[in-house]
Design an enzyme around this catalytic site. Structure first.
Site, short mmCIF file in Angstrom:
data_model
loop_
_atom_site.label_atom_id
_atom_site.label_comp_id
_atom_site.label_asym_id
_atom_site.label_seq_id
_atom_site.Cartn_x
_atom_site.Cartn_y
_atom_site.Cartn_z
N LYS A 1 0.94 -88.19 26.70
CA LYS A 1 1.30 -87.21 25.66
C LYS A 1 1.43 -87.89 24.31
CE LYS A 1 4.91 -83.71 24.74
NZ LYS A 1 6.22 -83.16 25.21
N SER B 1 6.22 -78.13 25.96
CA SER B 1 5.38 -78.72 24.94
C SER B 1 4.30 -79.67 25.49
CB SER B 1 6.24 -79.50 23.95
OG SER B 1 6.90 -80.57 24.58
N SER C 1 9.85 -79.05 29.01
CA SER C 1 8.50 -79.32 28.50
C SER C 1 7.57 -80.04 29.47
CB SER C 1 8.58 -80.12 27.20
OG SER C 1 8.91 -79.27 26.14
#
Lengths: 96, 490
Positions: B78, B153, B177
């Site tokens: 990420k 997210s 997330s």
């Protein structure tokens, strides 16, 4: 909790955000709605309840007091175009 | 067999057996990303040349008989996790072009384990969001239906793993997330106990809630990746110094006598009937496998959302104060330094600005006790709910999110409605628990449904094994989305 326009402007200044007139209106409405939702917490009896700042409590986490190598200066300064004499350059914040 | 269809564990074993090479696997993944990711946008930055070099190195080491946990396995990271020499933006224009001078602890661990890093995946700006629509660069699409969000997210990582564009991926979970996008994309996502994984080099959103987690196509893959990123790190003072555990070895699939708690507060109005039905069926399956189902109560659940939306923005407003254009990121010059800082900070998108504003207000003189202070006390009640529950049960089972993946654009103008997407995940971040999401069915639109299993402090082994048992008895994890082909022009 209805925030006034002046309050929103003051928060924006504290947070160093330059908001447009539209953004101020938008956040005035949205923050008021979110704070209304947060007002539910007043239903709770919190007398004598201790605050939790961290999920897993820890105290006095120490490291050895030892000088260790830092990052190379060129790596540290790599991410700015505003540098001189191995330092970050900013606009003057004090008068002469 | 298409090599991109192998699971992480299958690829690892094939590499060790010399049945294939890391270069072949990495090239196949890159080809697949080029073919399909224009439509999905799971990656922000594909580091294909670096990845192929790492793969060649891994192949030499494999030939020398080296046995490292992830030697030669391509993994995605990420873009809120710092990678030395590789642009890391946290999905924000305020960090556009930022080249970290060091690797995050978890990236060091991936490299030590021999993993190949394919690239950086999309995220809501500073991990603030539940759909990746808050990314300043691009919105990721759900591989099961490209008109829908992948969750967020860590939506880029979840979509990449679901679409077989990585064998595993790292994400971060501050309020859900990792688990919520895992649920929306039909993969397994683990959010470890706070402090289990070092946050060193992870761009901070809310420091008392942030934790790195792992995505895998199945429980064993997710576990293998988790194993690699654990370990004490003295550079993060909240990193827990706990004894080594072999998590892969605990995946026995035996849940006889396991006490599974069902909190009544998680089966509420607003939950989609198909989600509730799938989760209840999954709980029945656990009972069939020998688990004991216990009705429990987490009475302060309804306060988790307001507590979270005071604490997380308060911490965010402090963490994001550092973005002033002085040391990194673009600097937008104005008449004086304060005006320069203000102008530069206009590079933040709407959601970070909203949370900075909210947090600044909650921490400001005169309102601190009424908002932030009260939220910290209410957090204690939520934490105590879990503490009491885990005196009665070993695992808590709930839906991961009240709905399946929603349409792109459906909630962007209504932050409160977007925040509700995390209503079942964020209590855990406020407490000292760990949790995961795994697939437990599909709705009538063919969208994945997630089952959340929550464990007590540092009891990752318990929830991973419970998830493994369920997975062995079902075949949801074997389904793969059919991807739309897109132009190969990048």
């Amino acid at each position: 909790m209805e925030l006034t326009r002046q309050q929103v402007e003051q928060i924006a200044h504290l947070a160093r955000l330059d908001l447009s007139a539209e953004e101020i209106t938008l956040y005035q409405n949205q923050l008021s709605a979110i704070l209304d939702a947060a007002d539910r917490l007043t239903e709770l009896d919190l007398d004598g309840v201790l605050p939790t700042a961290r999920a897993v409590p820890m105290q006095n986490v120490m490291r050895p007091d030892r000088v260790e190598p830092s990052l190379p200066l060129e790596d540290v300064l790599y991410n700015t175009d505003h540098q001189a004499s191995d330092q970050f350059v900013i606009q003057a914040i004090l008068d002469d | 067999m298409d090599i991109t269809d192998l699971t992480l564990i299958e690829l690892r074993d094939a590499l060790r057996a010399g049945a294939t090479s890391s270069f072949v696997a990495t090239q196949a993944m890159i080809d697949r990303i080029v073919t399909y990711d224009n439509a999905l946008c799971s990656y922000l930055n594909l580091t294909d040349q670096d990845a192929l070099q790492q793969a060649s190195d891994a192949d030499s080491r494999l030939a020398d008989g080296e046995e490292l946990p992830l030697l030669g396995v391509p993994i995605a990271v990420k873009d809120i996790i710092c990678t030395s020499g590789v642009e890391t933006t946290a999905g924000s224009k305020i960090l556009e072009g930022f080249i970290p001078p060091y690797d995050a602890f978890v990236v060091e661990k991936l490299k030590e384990a021999g993993a190949v890093i394919l690239g950086k995946t999309n995220t809501d700006e500073f991990a603030m969001g539940s759909s990746t629509e808050n990314s300043a660069y691009v919105t990721t699409h759900n591989p099961w239906d490209v008109s829908r969000v992948p969750g967020g997210s860590s939506g880029g990582s979840a979509a990449a793993v679901a679409a077989r564009l990585a064998y595993g991926a790292l994400g971060t979970d501050t309020g859900g997330s990792v688990r919520q996008p895992a649920s929306f994309c039909g993969v397994v996502g683990l959010r470890p106990t706070y402090g289990r994984v070092s946050r060193w080099g992870v761009i901070a959103f809310a420091s008392s809630l942030d934790q790195v987690g792992t995505f895998g196509r199945n429980v064993a893959d997710c576990t293998a990746l988790f194993q690699v990123i654990t370990g004490h790190d003295r550079r993060d003072s909240t990193s827990l110094d706990v004894p080594y555990e072999n998590f892969e070895a605990v995946l026995t699939g035996d849940v006889a006598g396991l006490r599974v708690g069902i909190p009544q507060e998680y089966f509420i109005a607003g939950i989609e009937p198909e989600v509730e039905a799938a989760v209840r069926t999954a709980i029945d399956k656990l009972a069939e496998l020998g688990a004991e189902i216990v009705e429990i109560s987490l009475p302060h659940t309804e306060y988790a959302l307001p507590v979270y939306y005071l604490i997380a923005p308060a911490e965010a407003s402090a963490n994001l104060a550092r973005y002033d254009g002085v040391r990194y990121g673009p600097r937008l010059k104005a008449d004086d330094m304060i005006a320069t800082v203000k102008k530069t900070r206009s590079l933040f998108g709407a959601e970070p600005k909203r949370r900075i504003m909210l947090g600044t207000y909650a921490l400001s003189a005169g309102y601190y006790d009424a908002y932030y202070g009260r939220a910290l006390k209410a957090r204690t009640l939520i934490k105590n709910d879990f503490k009491r529950a885990f005196e009665q049960v070993d695992v808590i089972a709930t839906p991961t999110s009240p709905t399946t993946a929603f349409k792109i654009g459906a909630k962007v103008d209504d932050p409160l409605s977007m925040y509700l997407s995390d209503i079942f995940t964020l209590s855990l971040n406020l407490s000292a628990s760990c949790g995961l999401s795994l697939p437990c069915g599909f709705d009538s639109n063919g969208l994945p449904i997630g089952l959340q299993l929550i464990g007590d402090t540092l009891q990752e082994a318990t929830i991973l094994n419970a998830a493994y048992a369920y997975e062995q008895a079902t075949d949801w994890h074997e389904r793969a989305p059919v991807l739309p082909e897109s132009s190969s022009e990048q």
